[in-house]
Motif scaffolding. Structure first.
Motif, PDB file in Angstrom:
ATOM      1  N   SER B   8      31.352   3.936 -45.507  1.00  0.00           N
ATOM      2  CA  SER B   8      30.965   4.792 -46.769  1.00  0.00           C
ATOM      3  C   SER B   8      31.680   5.840 -46.640  1.00  0.00           C
ATOM      4  O   SER B   8      31.845   6.435 -48.106  1.00  0.00           O
ATOM      5  CB  SER B   8      29.769   4.582 -46.460  1.00  0.00           C
ATOM      6  N   ARG B  81      23.070  11.235 -49.438  1.00  0.00           N
ATOM      7  CA  ARG B  81      23.377  11.904 -50.879  1.00  0.00           C
ATOM      8  C   ARG B  81      23.587  13.541 -50.604  1.00  0.00           C
ATOM      9  O   ARG B  81      24.702  14.421 -50.611  1.00  0.00           O
ATOM     10  CB  ARG B  81      22.482  12.069 -51.219  1.00  0.00           C
TER      11      ARG B  81
ATOM     12  N   THR C  67      30.307   9.880 -59.281  1.00  0.00           N
ATOM     13  CA  THR C  67      28.928   9.639 -58.389  1.00  0.00           C
ATOM     14  C   THR C  67      28.149   8.781 -59.159  1.00  0.00           C
ATOM     15  O   THR C  67      27.734   7.803 -58.619  1.00  0.00           O
ATOM     16  CB  THR C  67      28.258  10.975 -58.148  1.00  0.00           C
ATOM     17  N   HIS C  70      30.250   5.307 -59.288  1.00  0.00           N
ATOM     18  CA  HIS C  70      29.938   4.441 -57.909  1.00  0.00           C
ATOM     19  C   HIS C  70      28.814   4.138 -57.847  1.00  0.00           C
ATOM     20  O   HIS C  70      28.835   2.337 -57.316  1.00  0.00           O
ATOM     21  CB  HIS C  70      30.375   5.647 -56.604  1.00  0.00           C
ATOM     22  N   PRO C 194      20.924   9.310 -56.416  1.00  0.00           N
ATOM     23  CA  PRO C 194      20.895   8.103 -55.555  1.00  0.00           C
ATOM     24  C   PRO C 194      22.330   8.224 -54.402  1.00  0.00           C
ATOM     25  O   PRO C 194      22.465   9.033 -54.075  1.00  0.00           O
ATOM     26  CB  PRO C 194      21.981   6.988 -56.589  1.00  0.00           C
ATOM     27  N   ASP C 195      21.564   7.901 -53.051  1.00  0.00           N
ATOM     28  CA  ASP C 195      22.575   8.138 -52.055  1.00  0.00           C
ATOM     29  C   ASP C 195      23.615   6.985 -52.421  1.00  0.00           C
ATOM     30  O   ASP C 195      24.208   5.844 -51.759  1.00  0.00           O
ATOM     31  CB  ASP C 195      21.674   7.771 -50.834  1.00  0.00           C
ATOM     32  N   VAL C 196      25.079   7.758 -52.816  1.00  0.00           N
ATOM     33  CA  VAL C 196      26.695   6.561 -53.044  1.00  0.00           C
ATOM     34  C   VAL C 196      27.005   6.194 -51.621  1.00  0.00           C
ATOM     35  O   VAL C 196      27.236   5.307 -51.829  1.00  0.00           O
ATOM     36  CB  VAL C 196      26.963   8.062 -53.661  1.00  0.00           C
ATOM     37  N   ALA C 197      27.203   7.127 -51.068  1.00  0.00           N
ATOM     38  CA  ALA C 197      27.777   6.657 -49.914  1.00  0.00           C
ATOM     39  C   ALA C 197      26.870   5.672 -49.257  1.00  0.00           C
ATOM     40  O   ALA C 197      27.612   4.372 -48.730  1.00  0.00           O
ATOM     41  CB  ALA C 197      28.001   8.002 -48.701  1.00  0.00           C
ATOM     42  N   ALA C 198      25.801   6.050 -49.289  1.00  0.00           N
ATOM     43  CA  ALA C 198      24.657   4.498 -48.219  1.00  0.00           C
ATOM     44  C   ALA C 198      24.944   3.065 -49.650  1.00  0.00           C
ATOM     45  O   ALA C 198      24.868   2.238 -49.160  1.00  0.00           O
ATOM     46  CB  ALA C 198      23.843   5.150 -47.830  1.00  0.00           C
ATOM     47  N   ASP C 200      27.612   2.253 -50.900  1.00  0.00           N
ATOM     48  CA  ASP C 200      28.184   1.776 -50.944  1.00  0.00           C
ATOM     49  C   ASP C 200      28.518   0.713 -49.889  1.00  0.00           C
ATOM     50  O   ASP C 200      29.270  -0.270 -49.900  1.00  0.00           O
ATOM     51  CB  ASP C 200      29.842   2.556 -50.183  1.00  0.00           C
TER      52      ASP C 200
END
Lengths: 220, 220, 220, 220
Positions: B8, B81, C67, C70, C194-198, C200
Motif C-alpha cells: 500500500s 490515512r 483519494t 482510489h 477512509p484509509d486508502v493505503a490500508a 489497498d
C-alpha cells in the motif's frame, strides 16, 4: 540475491522514465500557438516551421537517449548512491533539452543557438558515458559482460559526442549542416541500434550491435 | 501480513514519484526562451544565466528530496490515512519549488526572493520531519528500527532546515552566500548520503549513514 | 479468475494516477512568476496571494479526488468498456481544475469565477458518483460489498456536490464564504476519511467510515 | 518464453502511457486563463468557449488513441527495435495534438486550422496502422490471432483516417461539420468499441468488436 538488487535499479529506471516522458512531451510547448488577433493563420505558419522541425528533431533525440538509457540499465544489475547522482546529472541535461530546442527554433540561423543545442546533446552523451564508466569501474554490471563488451559499448556511446563536437565547428559554416549532423547518430541508431525491448526480457542479453561476433546467436 | 501493507505504501510512493518527476521537469519552463524579434541571442544569454543557475540548484534540491523521501519510505512499512495527508503536505511544498525557483531567478539579488526560496526548502524539510515523527509515533516504521535509529534519522533530517534558517539571515548580507548555503546539505548528501537504491532491496536495511556503528555490516 | 480482472483495473488506475499527478503539478503554473522589469518584488507579492491560496485549495481538492478515486477503485474488481469512459469523464473534469483555479485566482471577488470553480468541483463529484452507480448496477463491485454498503458510499459521495451547490448560491453574498464551503468536505475527509493505503492491501476491506457498525472490526 | 517477451512490451507501454497522460493533461494549458486587468470575466468567457470545446474534443481523441494503443498492444506479444520506433512515430503525432488543438481553438472558423487538426489525427491513425501492419508482417502478434482477425483489425483502424480525410474536404464548406466528423469514430468507439480493461486480463482475448462471429463467446 541478484533479483532484489535488480529491483532497486527498476525504481530508478521508473523515475527516470517519468522524467523522460514529461521532458519529451513538454517539447510541444515550444511550438507556440499563433495568435488570432494579429494576422491570418497561413502567414504565421511559415514562421512556425523551424519550431516544428526543432520539435521533431528533439523528440527523436530524447527517444534516442531513452533507448540508450535502457540499454545501459539492462546490464547494470547493481546500484549504489553515486550511480544515482551520475544518473541525476544525465537527467538534468535531458530536462534541459526543451530549452535548447526552443532557442534553436527561435534562432535557427544563429551558430550560437545551434552550438548551445549541440553542447546540450554532448553533455547528455558525456554524462551517459560517465554513468557507463562508473558502473564498469565499480563492478555494477552483469557478470555476463566481458571487459571487451564494456569497451565496445563505451566506444559506441562515444560516437555521438564526437560527431556533435564536429557539428559545433560546422555550425559556423552552415547551421543546416550542423543540425543534420546532430541527426546522424540517432538515425543510425534507429536503423541498426540495439533491440531494447528484447534486451529487457528477464535474463540479460547484450543487444545485437553490442554483441561480439564470436558469440553464438541467441534464438529469436 | 506485512507484505500487503508494504504494497500500500508502494502505491503512495508511485504517486509521489510521479509528482516529483513532473515538478522536477517543469523547472525547465522557468528558463524562458529568448525572443528573436528583439535583440541578438548573445546579448540575452547573460540575462538567462541566473535562470539556468536556479534551474540547476532546484533540480538538485528536488532530487535530494526525492532521495530523502525514498529513504524515509524504505522504513515506513505500515500506513494510515493521516500519513497520506502529511505526505500530501510534503508534496505541496515540493510542487511549489518551480515557483520559488522562478522568483529567485528573476530577483537573484533581492534578499526577499532568496528568503522565499529558503522558506520553501525549510517547509519541504519540516513536512518531511513531520512525516517521520508521525510515522515513528504511530509505530508505522519497520520493527528492525531501534529508538536510537529513529532519533538519528530525525536529527539528520533536521540539519537541512537549520542550515537554511541560518541562510535566511545571511541573505540580508549576501544573497550569493545564502544560495550557497542552500546547496550545502544536498551536496553533503550527494557525497556521503544513504544508498537509496540498495536500501530499496526487498528486506529493510537502514542506509549506511543512518546505521549505528554497533551493527554488523550487511554483506554487499 | 478474480485476480486477472483486478489487474485490468490496475492499469486503468495507473493511467488515472498519471493524469492526477500531472494535473496536480500543473497547478503551480497558475502562480505566475513576477516580472523583475516592472516593479519591486514586495509590491507584487500581495497580488500573488490569491494565486497561492487558489493553488493550495486546488492541490488539496485534487488530492481529495485522488483519494476518493482510489477508495472507489479498491472495491471495483471487474471492469468494462463503459467504465473506462465514465472514468475518462471524471478525469476530464479533474484536468479542467488547473483552468478553473487560474480563473478563481484572477477574479477572487467575482461570484462568476467562484461559481465556475464550484461547478467544476460538482462535475468532478457527479462523474465519480456516476462511476460508482454504474459499477454498482453492472455488478463490477466486490461481492463482499452489501447493497447497504453501496448505498452508504453513494450517499457519502453525494455530500460534496450538495455542499458545493449551496456554495454556488452563497458566492453571490460572499465569495470568501463560498470558497470556505468548497474546503469543508476535503477537510472533513482529511480528518475522518477512509484509509486508502490500508484499503489497498490485497484483500478488499471497506474503509472505516464506509463500514457499517454491525461488522466485526478487522484486525489492525 | 512468452512471458518475458510480454514483459518487454509492458515497459514500452508504460512509457507510452506516461506520454499519453502528460499530453492529455497539457491540453488544458491551451485554455488560457483570462486576464483580470483588461475586461470583466463574463465578456471574456464567450471567447474562451472555442478553447473549451477544443479541449474536450482533444481529450476524447487522446483517450480514444490511448484505448486503441492498448487494444493493439494487447495482441502484440513480441517486440523488436523497429517496433519501438514506429511506436515513437505514433507518440510524436499524439504529442503534437496539444498544438493542433490550440490552433483549432484560436481559428475555429479557418478551414486551414481545421485541416491541420484533421491531418494530425490522420497521422496518428496512419502511424498506428503502420504499427499494426509491421507487427503482423514480422509475426510479433499472438499466435491465437488468425489472418482474418489481423485483416479485420486493420480495416477497423482504417475507418478513422478515411472519415477524417473526408472531413478535410468538408472543412472548406463547413468547419463545424468537419469538426463533428472528427468526433464520429471516437464516439462510435466509445459506444461499441473493444473492452480494453478486460482484454488486458492475463490471457489474450480479441476484444468483442474485433472478434469474428464464428468464435464461441467467451464467458463474461
Amino acid at each position: 540475491m541478484e533479483s532484489p538488487k535488480k529491483a532497486s535499479t527498476d525504481r530508478l529506471e521508473a523515475f527516470s522514465d517519468g522524467i523522460f516522458a514529461v521532458a519529451q512531451t513538454l517539447l510541444i510547448l515550444d511550438v507556440r500557438i499563433p495568435d488570432s488577433t494579429t494576422v491570418a493563420l497561413a502567414s504565421q505558419l511559415s514562421k512556425l516551421l523551424p519550431h516544428i522541425y526543432a520539435f521533431v528533431l528533439s523528440f527523436l533525440i530524447v527517444m534516442f537517449y531513452w533507448t540508450a538509457h535502457h540499454v545501459v540499465f539492462n546490464v547494470i544489475v547493481r546500484s549504489d548512491r553515486r550511480l544515482l547522482w551520475v544518473n541525476a546529472l544525465h537527467l538534468l541535461f535531458v530536462v534541459f533539452l526543451p530549452f535548447s530546442t526552443g532557442v534553436l527554433a527561435e534562432f535557427p540561423d544563429a551558430p550560437l543557438a545551434v552550438d548551445i543545442y549541440g553542447t546540450n546533446i554532448i553533455l547528455c552523451s558525456l554524462s551517459l558515458i560517465a554513468l557507463w564508466l562508473y558502473a564498469a569501474r565499480e563492478r555494477l554490471l552483469s557478470d555476463e559482460l566481458s571487459a571487451a563488451d564494456v569497451r565496445t559499448v563505451g566506444w559506441r556511446l562515444a560516437v555521438n559526442p564526437i560527431v556533435c563536437a564536429a557539428a559545433l565547428c560546422v555550425a559556423f559554416i552552415s547551421t543546416m549542416a550542423a543540425i543534420l549532423l546532430y541527426l546522424v547518430t540517432p538515425v543510425w541508431y534507429i536503423l541498426t541500434g540495439p533491440d531494447v525491448a528484447a534486451g529487457d526480457a528477464g535474463t540479460w542479453r547484450l543487444p545485437a550491435p553490442f554483441r561480439r561476433r564470436t558469440r553464438a546467436r541467441s534464438p529469436k
